[in-house]
Enzyme design. Structure first.
Site, short mmCIF file in Angstrom:
data_model
loop_
_atom_site.label_atom_id
_atom_site.label_comp_id
_atom_site.label_asym_id
_atom_site.label_seq_id
_atom_site.Cartn_x
_atom_site.Cartn_y
_atom_site.Cartn_z
N GLY A 239 0.76 -1.25 0.00
CA GLY A 239 0.00 0.00 0.00
C GLY A 239 0.79 1.29 0.00
O GLY A 239 0.20 2.37 -0.14
N GLY A 275 3.71 -3.54 -3.80
CA GLY A 275 3.55 -3.70 -5.24
C GLY A 275 3.94 -2.41 -5.95
O GLY A 275 5.05 -2.24 -6.46
N ARG A 276 3.03 -1.45 -5.86
CA ARG A 276 3.20 -0.18 -6.56
C ARG A 276 4.53 0.51 -6.27
O ARG A 276 5.19 1.01 -7.18
CB ARG A 276 2.06 0.75 -6.15
CG ARG A 276 1.93 2.01 -6.97
CD ARG A 276 0.91 2.97 -6.33
NE ARG A 276 -0.35 2.36 -6.01
CZ ARG A 276 -1.39 2.27 -6.85
NH1 ARG A 276 -1.32 2.83 -8.03
NH2 ARG A 276 -2.51 1.69 -6.48
N ARG A 311 -6.00 3.10 -15.57
CA ARG A 311 -6.03 3.88 -14.33
C ARG A 311 -6.69 5.26 -14.49
O ARG A 311 -7.49 5.64 -13.64
CB ARG A 311 -4.63 4.03 -13.74
CG ARG A 311 -4.00 2.68 -13.31
CD ARG A 311 -2.70 2.85 -12.55
NE ARG A 311 -2.88 3.50 -11.27
CZ ARG A 311 -2.67 4.77 -11.04
NH1 ARG A 311 -2.18 5.56 -11.97
NH2 ARG A 311 -2.92 5.29 -9.85
N CYS A 341 -13.96 3.25 -28.49
CA CYS A 341 -15.25 3.91 -28.65
C CYS A 341 -15.94 4.13 -27.31
O CYS A 341 -16.99 3.54 -27.02
CB CYS A 341 -16.14 3.08 -29.57
SG CYS A 341 -15.31 2.74 -31.12
N TYR A 370 -0.03 -1.73 -12.10
CA TYR A 370 -1.43 -1.69 -12.50
C TYR A 370 -1.59 -1.10 -13.90
O TYR A 370 -2.57 -0.41 -14.19
CB TYR A 370 -2.27 -0.93 -11.44
CG TYR A 370 -2.04 -1.51 -10.06
CD1 TYR A 370 -2.59 -2.73 -9.72
CD2 TYR A 370 -1.21 -0.87 -9.14
CE1 TYR A 370 -2.34 -3.30 -8.48
CE2 TYR A 370 -0.96 -1.42 -7.89
CZ TYR A 370 -1.52 -2.65 -7.57
OH TYR A 370 -1.27 -3.21 -6.34
C1 LIG Z 1 -3.02 -5.08 -3.96
C2 LIG Z 1 -2.47 -5.72 -2.75
C3 LIG Z 1 -1.16 -5.46 -2.33
C4 LIG Z 1 -0.25 -4.48 -3.03
O1 LIG Z 1 -0.70 -3.17 -2.91
P1 LIG Z 1 0.24 -1.95 -3.41
O2 LIG Z 1 -0.56 -0.76 -3.11
O3 LIG Z 1 0.49 -2.14 -4.85
O4 LIG Z 1 1.50 -2.02 -2.61
C5 LIG Z 1 -0.69 -6.13 -1.22
N1 LIG Z 1 -1.46 -7.02 -0.57
C6 LIG Z 1 -2.73 -7.30 -0.93
C7 LIG Z 1 -3.51 -8.29 -0.16
C8 LIG Z 1 -3.27 -6.66 -2.03
O5 LIG Z 1 -4.54 -6.93 -2.38
#
Ligand SMILES: *Cc1c(COP(=O)(O)O)cnc(C)c1O
Length: 418
Positions: A239, A275-276, A311, A341, A370
């Site tokens: 997150g 992730g991000r 996004r 479209c 993403y």
């Molecule tokens: C999407 C997700 C993440 C990664 O979130 P980021 O914001 O990309 O770091 C981690 N854990 C779970 C369970 C998720 O659903």
């Protein structure tokens, strides 16, 4: 910090000219910098070095095999949310004992797959799922490693679609009821409780909500320990946000310091699922201008669309637009739109941008997370290719889909041919 920079007015990915790659692979395409991926992973991982921890990269942000393998080679685990992601992680060579499986709707088949492969733990999100897992483990003659994903009811101050730790969302179990569930789980013969998990949302730009979530999870974990329920792992999810425009998210170092401070009286192995923050600024989407339309509103029509990068359409997200070859001179306000479209098909809206002309290459920045992983075939558009740059060379890590790929698996029933 990333390695996409203009040198003498020309955009480079590390040492390679983006224009040269476009000439070779055609447009649109996603472009990732290996050096940036490695740097971001290491910055995150090393920030926690004084804490026993495991970084399980969140595959859904960017699940290309080469990207997964990059982090696996650096010792990372993987956070998966579907059987398909589990398959990818294993194909990329992930150690199953470093894979955590999250998700609110795991199917019976997916649970069996995960147990057979020996994942580190399943993060359980409902009472019914708990019993299903116990039943499947019984049939397989094994014990299923689990943790509960608790919902600590914290507002992460992010877009509602990516806020996952408030009570109104579908995710996790109410933290106030978790203790009872753990007691029940302890009595089920085919479960092995490994830990507690939470994931409160994505693109967070403050450490406060993370610390608050840990505080609540810690309270629960200490209670559990008091009852003899072993909590070996605390999984704090992902997150952490990135800069798309003017956001000023905490550096992983700052985030880590806050977590280490709050977690010091809860000795265990901490799991993180970023992730991000790892891949977001390590990738761009390169597209070419097809047409420009001037009028009451100006439009720049490019060959990438919402199916390639959703996004902006989905979240109203801001993605920076850069010229691959700097144009200088005047700018104008325009929408950058794709060929799909739908009026919602845009990459940028009412944005001040250079006077683009047909043929110009455009880089949509911060598209590593993403981006491709959310892309689709809408309007029967083949999904684009993905390219990885490393040390002055570039590698095609996913081929552009063909028209034949588009209809793969489709069948015309005989009666239609009569
Ligand atoms: C999407 C997700 C993440 C990664 O979130 P980021 O914001 O990309 O770091 C981690 N854990 C779970 C369970 C998720 O659903």
């Amino acid at each position: 910090m990333h390695f996409f920079q203009h040198k003498d007015g020309l955009l480079h990915c590390e040492e390679v000219m983006v224009e040269e790659i476009a000439r070779e692979v055609g447009t649109p395409f996603y472009l990732y910098s290996y050096r940036t991926l490695v740097r971001h992973f290491r910055a995150f991982d090393s920030a926690f070095k004084e804490l026993p921890h495991l970084v399980c990269y969140s595959a859904k942000a960017n699940s290309n095999l080469a990207v997964l393998k990059t982090f696996i080679n650096l010792g990372g685990g993987v956070d998966v949310v579907s059987g398909g992601e589990l398959f990818r992680a294993l194909r990329a060579g992930a150690d199953p004992s470093k894979i955590v499986y999250s998700g609110v709707g795991k199917s019976e088949e997916e649970i069996r797959y995960a147990l057979n492969e020996g994942v580190l733990m399943l993060n359980v999100e409902s009472y019914q799922e708990l019993h299903l897992i116990d039943g499947i483990a019984s049939k397989l003659g094994t014990k299923a490693p689990i943790s509960f994903r608790v919902n600590p009811d914290i507002d992460p101050q992010t877009h509602p679609y990516i806020a996952t730790g408030v009570k109104q969302t579908k995710f996790g179990i109410d933290i106030d009821r978790a203790l009872g569930w753990y007691r029940d789980a302890k009595e089920l013969p085919h479960l092995e409780i490994r830990g507690v998990s939470c994931h409160i949302g994505s693109q967070l730009t403050e450490v406060g909500p993370f610390v608050e979530a840990l505080r609540r999870v810690k309270e629960l974990a200490l209670q559990l320990r008091g009852e003899g329920i072993e909590v070996e792992y605390v999984d704090l999810g992902g997150g952490l946000g990135i800069t798309y425009h003017q956001e000023e998210p905490p550096h992983p170092q700052e985030y880590a310091q806050a977590i280490i401070e709050e977690g010091k009286d809860l000795p265990c192995t901490y799991i993180f699922e970023p992730g991000r923050v790892i891949v977001g600024n390590a990738g761009i989407l390169v597209t070419r201008v097809l047409y420009t339309k001037e009028g009451e509103k100006n439009f720049v029509v490019v060959d990438a669309a919402m199916n390639d990068l959703v996004r902006p359409t989905l979240y109203g997200a801001y993605q920076e637009i850069a010229s691959v070859s700097e144009k200088g001179g005047d700018e104008k306000v325009a929408d950058m739109v794709g060929p799909i479209c739908e009026s919602g098909d845009f990459l940028a809206r009412d944005r001040l941008m250079p006077y683009f002309e047909p043929g110009d290459l455009v880089a949509v920045m911060s598209a590593g997370a993403y981006g491709f992983s959310m892309s689709s075939n809408y309007n029967s558009r083949p999904r684009v290719s993905e390219v990885l740059v490393r040390d002055g060379a570039f590698y095609l890590i996913r081929e552009r889909e063909s028209y034949e790929d588009l209809i793969q698996g489709e069948k015309i029933p005989p009666f239609l041919d009569e």
